[in-house]
Design a protein around this motif. Structure first.
Motif, PDB file in Angstrom:
ATOM      1  N   ASP A  28      48.727-153.928  10.685  1.00 30.75           N
ATOM      2  CA  ASP A  28      48.319-155.331  10.749  1.00 30.75           C
ATOM      3  C   ASP A  28      46.925-155.427  11.358  1.00 30.75           C
ATOM      4  N   PRO A  29      45.963-156.027  10.670  1.00 24.33           N
ATOM      5  CA  PRO A  29      44.612-156.144  11.236  1.00 24.33           C
ATOM      6  C   PRO A  29      44.566-156.915  12.552  1.00 24.33           C
ATOM      7  N   GLN A  30      45.588-157.725  12.814  1.00 25.53           N
ATOM      8  CA  GLN A  30      45.629-158.496  14.058  1.00 25.53           C
ATOM      9  C   GLN A  30      46.352-157.766  15.183  1.00 25.53           C
ATOM     10  N   ALA A  31      46.923-156.605  14.890  1.00 24.88           N
ATOM     11  CA  ALA A  31      47.665-155.865  15.909  1.00 24.88           C
ATOM     12  C   ALA A  31      46.711-155.172  16.876  1.00 24.88           C
ATOM     13  N   ASP A  32      47.240-154.746  18.006  1.00 22.96           N
ATOM     14  CA  ASP A  32      46.437-154.029  18.993  1.00 22.96           C
ATOM     15  C   ASP A  32      45.894-152.738  18.364  1.00 22.96           C
ATOM     16  N   PRO A  33      44.563-152.509  18.443  1.00 25.29           N
ATOM     17  CA  PRO A  33      43.975-151.368  17.732  1.00 25.29           C
ATOM     18  C   PRO A  33      44.009-150.074  18.531  1.00 25.29           C
ATOM     19  N   VAL A  34      44.210-148.997  17.797  1.00 21.28           N
ATOM     20  CA  VAL A  34      44.114-147.636  18.331  1.00 21.28           C
ATOM     21  C   VAL A  34      43.173-146.863  17.415  1.00 21.28           C
ATOM     22  N   VAL A  35      42.154-146.232  17.983  1.00 20.58           N
ATOM     23  CA  VAL A  35      41.235-145.408  17.210  1.00 20.58           C
ATOM     24  C   VAL A  35      41.603-143.947  17.451  1.00 20.58           C
ATOM     25  N   LEU A  36      41.919-143.236  16.365  1.00 25.26           N
ATOM     26  CA  LEU A  36      42.379-141.851  16.420  1.00 25.26           C
ATOM     27  C   LEU A  36      41.251-140.933  15.938  1.00 25.26           C
ATOM     28  N   LEU A  37      40.875-139.964  16.755  1.00 23.89           N
ATOM     29  CA  LEU A  37      39.635-139.214  16.543  1.00 23.89           C
ATOM     30  C   LEU A  37      39.916-137.723  16.409  1.00 23.89           C
ATOM     31  N   HIS A  38      39.487-137.165  15.275  1.00 18.17           N
ATOM     32  CA  HIS A  38      39.756-135.756  14.982  1.00 18.17           C
ATOM     33  C   HIS A  38      38.735-134.834  15.623  1.00 18.17           C
ATOM     34  N   GLY A  39      39.013-133.535  15.570  1.00 18.73           N
ATOM     35  CA  GLY A  39      38.129-132.535  16.132  1.00 18.73           C
ATOM     36  C   GLY A  39      37.502-131.649  15.078  1.00 18.73           C
ATOM     37  N   TYR A  40      36.921-130.536  15.553  1.00 15.95           N
ATOM     38  CA  TYR A  40      36.345-129.505  14.692  1.00 15.95           C
ATOM     39  C   TYR A  40      37.157-128.224  14.871  1.00 15.95           C
ATOM     40  N   PRO A  41      37.478-127.503  13.809  1.00  9.89           N
ATOM     41  CA  PRO A  41      37.241-127.795  12.392  1.00  9.89           C
ATOM     42  C   PRO A  41      38.479-128.412  11.741  1.00  9.89           C
ATOM     43  N   TYR A  42      38.602-129.698  11.892  1.00  6.52           N
ATOM     44  CA  TYR A  42      39.758-130.451  11.403  1.00  6.52           C
ATOM     45  C   TYR A  42      39.243-131.708  10.703  1.00  6.52           C
ATOM     46  N   ASP A  43      40.170-132.620  10.377  1.00  8.89           N
ATOM     47  CA  ASP A  43      39.748-133.866   9.728  1.00  8.89           C
ATOM     48  C   ASP A  43      40.751-134.959  10.049  1.00  8.89           C
ATOM     49  N   VAL A  44      40.641-136.083   9.346  1.00  9.42           N
ATOM     50  CA  VAL A  44      41.484-137.241   9.640  1.00  9.42           C
ATOM     51  C   VAL A  44      42.966-136.949   9.470  1.00  9.42           C
ATOM     52  N   LEU A  99      33.439-152.814  13.784  1.00  7.98           N
ATOM     53  CA  LEU A  99      34.737-153.374  13.388  1.00  7.98           C
ATOM     54  C   LEU A  99      35.176-154.501  14.308  1.00  7.98           C
ATOM     55  N   ASP A 100      34.346-154.817  15.308  1.00  7.85           N
ATOM     56  CA  ASP A 100      34.644-155.901  16.254  1.00  7.85           C
ATOM     57  C   ASP A 100      36.029-155.699  16.870  1.00  7.85           C
ATOM     58  N   LEU A 101      36.272-154.474  17.335  1.00  4.65           N
ATOM     59  CA  LEU A 101      37.567-154.156  17.936  1.00  4.65           C
ATOM     60  C   LEU A 101      37.608-154.630  19.381  1.00  4.65           C
ATOM     61  N   ASP A 102      38.686-155.259  19.735  1.00  2.00           N
ATOM     62  CA  ASP A 102      38.863-155.814  21.074  1.00  2.00           C
ATOM     63  C   ASP A 102      39.612-154.805  21.947  1.00  2.00           C
ATOM     64  N   GLU A 103      38.876-154.104  22.782  1.00  3.94           N
ATOM     65  CA  GLU A 103      39.434-153.164  23.751  1.00  3.94           C
ATOM     66  C   GLU A 103      40.495-152.244  23.150  1.00  3.94           C
ATOM     67  N   PRO A 104      40.098-151.426  22.179  1.00  4.71           N
ATOM     68  CA  PRO A 104      41.070-150.505  21.589  1.00  4.71           C
ATOM     69  C   PRO A 104      41.468-149.399  22.568  1.00  4.71           C
ATOM     70  N   VAL A 105      42.592-148.773  22.292  1.00  6.28           N
ATOM     71  CA  VAL A 105      42.914-147.487  22.898  1.00  6.28           C
ATOM     72  C   VAL A 105      42.206-146.416  22.083  1.00  6.28           C
ATOM     73  N   LEU A 106      41.607-145.458  22.755  1.00  2.00           N
ATOM     74  CA  LEU A 106      40.983-144.309  22.100  1.00  2.00           C
ATOM     75  C   LEU A 106      41.858-143.091  22.333  1.00  2.00           C
ATOM     76  N   ALA A 107      42.102-142.331  21.275  1.00  4.01           N
ATOM     77  CA  ALA A 107      42.959-141.161  21.392  1.00  4.01           C
ATOM     78  C   ALA A 107      42.386-140.039  20.555  1.00  4.01           C
ATOM     79  N   GLY A 108      42.240-138.852  21.141  1.00  5.01           N
ATOM     80  CA  GLY A 108      41.655-137.757  20.382  1.00  5.01           C
ATOM     81  C   GLY A 108      41.809-136.418  21.057  1.00  5.01           C
ATOM     82  N   TYR A 109      41.284-135.416  20.377  1.00  3.05           N
ATOM     83  CA  TYR A 109      41.280-134.040  20.857  1.00  3.05           C
ATOM     84  C   TYR A 109      39.978-133.401  20.399  1.00  3.05           C
TER      85      TYR A 109
END
Length: 312
Positions: A28-44, A99-109
């Motif tokens: 849902d575009p209105q739901a709380d956003p989470v940005v998921l971030l990949h590493g090297y040598p990997y992808d989405v 993307l005008d994200l309102d205080e997303p959670v960031l998650a990655g490796y």
């Protein structure tokens, strides 16, 4: 060539800072956003299981390709193809703005976790929380020539390989094969398939891949200068700025290159609420190897999602 299935829809695209970023947007575009971030040598596709779990739990899951990977491209053909940590963090902040994200959670490796840590440390007011595999990932470039245990040095063979012209040519010629060797060392208990490797390797066909990867490893070893536009940010990062946002750090207990700790060695670098978790049988590619544990960490650090949300 057999390709592993993808749970992602067609990619979206947005101009963000120096980049035209290709990304996947689920939920849902209105739901709380989470940005998921990949590493090297990997992808989405590191998040091909995690993202649907988060959507089912009531979150919006956004998964961008980092610079030099997949469909992400530089907007200016003359822009420096730097892979330094300040560039990765700046890319992420520009993406949040675009993307005008309102205080997303960031998650990655790995690289993605580093980008998330940079934003969390320098612009904490822009996000609501952080999940980071291997903890505090901002590089101490001044200490980059300090030796570590020989068995761990062996696992970082590609750092030194990429410091040479031979390594640059090798990466250009053997993108998939080098990734395969790194994956096996990083995750000795992960029985990935050829199809999973092929799926990720498609992201390495990006025309900027070699330039960005080579610069990243040379810069972190103090062997290549950064782009002048990032000098101020790199100076700020050199002071090891603490992370104050709510954070869960994760260590895979089967990580071949980054031995799990109890979290105390980095405790002084987190000044806000922080919990450290050790995940059995997971290696460096933790979102793919232990997707339930990763998704649960995101849900636990996030603000409670809207009505009807559940637990991953």
């Amino acid at each position: 060539m057999t390709t592993a299935p993808s749970a992602f829809p067609a990619a979206s695209r947005v101009d963000a800072g120096d980049l035209s970023v290709a990304y996947f947007d689920l939920g849902d575009p209105q739901a709380d956003p989470v940005v998921l971030l990949h590493g090297y040598p990997y992808d989405v596709h590191s998040y091909v299981e995690v993202a649907p779990m988060l959507v089912e739990a009531g979150y919006r899951a956004i998964v961008p390709y980092l610079r030099g990977h997949g469909g992400t491209r530089f907007r200016d053909q003359d822009a420096p193809r730097t892979g330094e940590q300040a560039a990765l963090g700046s890319d992420l902040l520009a993406f949040i703005d675009a993307l005008d994200l309102d205080e997303p959670v960031l998650a990655g490796y790995d690289w993605g976790g580093r980008a998330a840590c940079v934003v969390a440390a320098l612009w904490p007011e822009r996000i609501s929380g952080l999940v980071s595999v291997n903890g505090y990932l901002i590089q101490n470039i001044a200490a980059s020539q300090t030796p570590i245990r020989p068995d761990l040095e062996a696992g970082f063979w590609y750092f030194w390989y990429f410091a040479t012209d031979r390594g640059r040519r090798g990466l250009d010629a053997n993108r998939r094969e080098i990734a395969d060797v790194i994956w096996r060392r990083n995750s000795p208990e992960w029985a990935f398939s050829d199809a999973e490797m092929d799926r990720a390797a498609a992201a390495f066909d990006n025309p900027d891949y070699v330039d960005v990867v080579i610069h990243s490893y040379r810069h972190r070893l103090g062997l290549a200068p950064g782009a002048p536009k990032y000098d101020e940010l790199e100076r700020a990062l050199a002071s090891a700025p603490p992370i104050s946002v709510p954070t869960i750090t994760l260590d895979g207990m089967a990580d071949g290159n980054f031995p799990a700790t109890d979290g105390t060695p980095q405790a002084h670098l987190f000044t806000g609420p922080r919990e450290h978790r050790r995940i059995p049988h997971a290696g460096h590619h933790l979102p793919a190897e232990a997707p339930h544990a990763f998704a649960q960490a995101v849900a636990d650090v996030a603000e409670p999602p809207g009505d009807g949300a559940g637990t991953p």
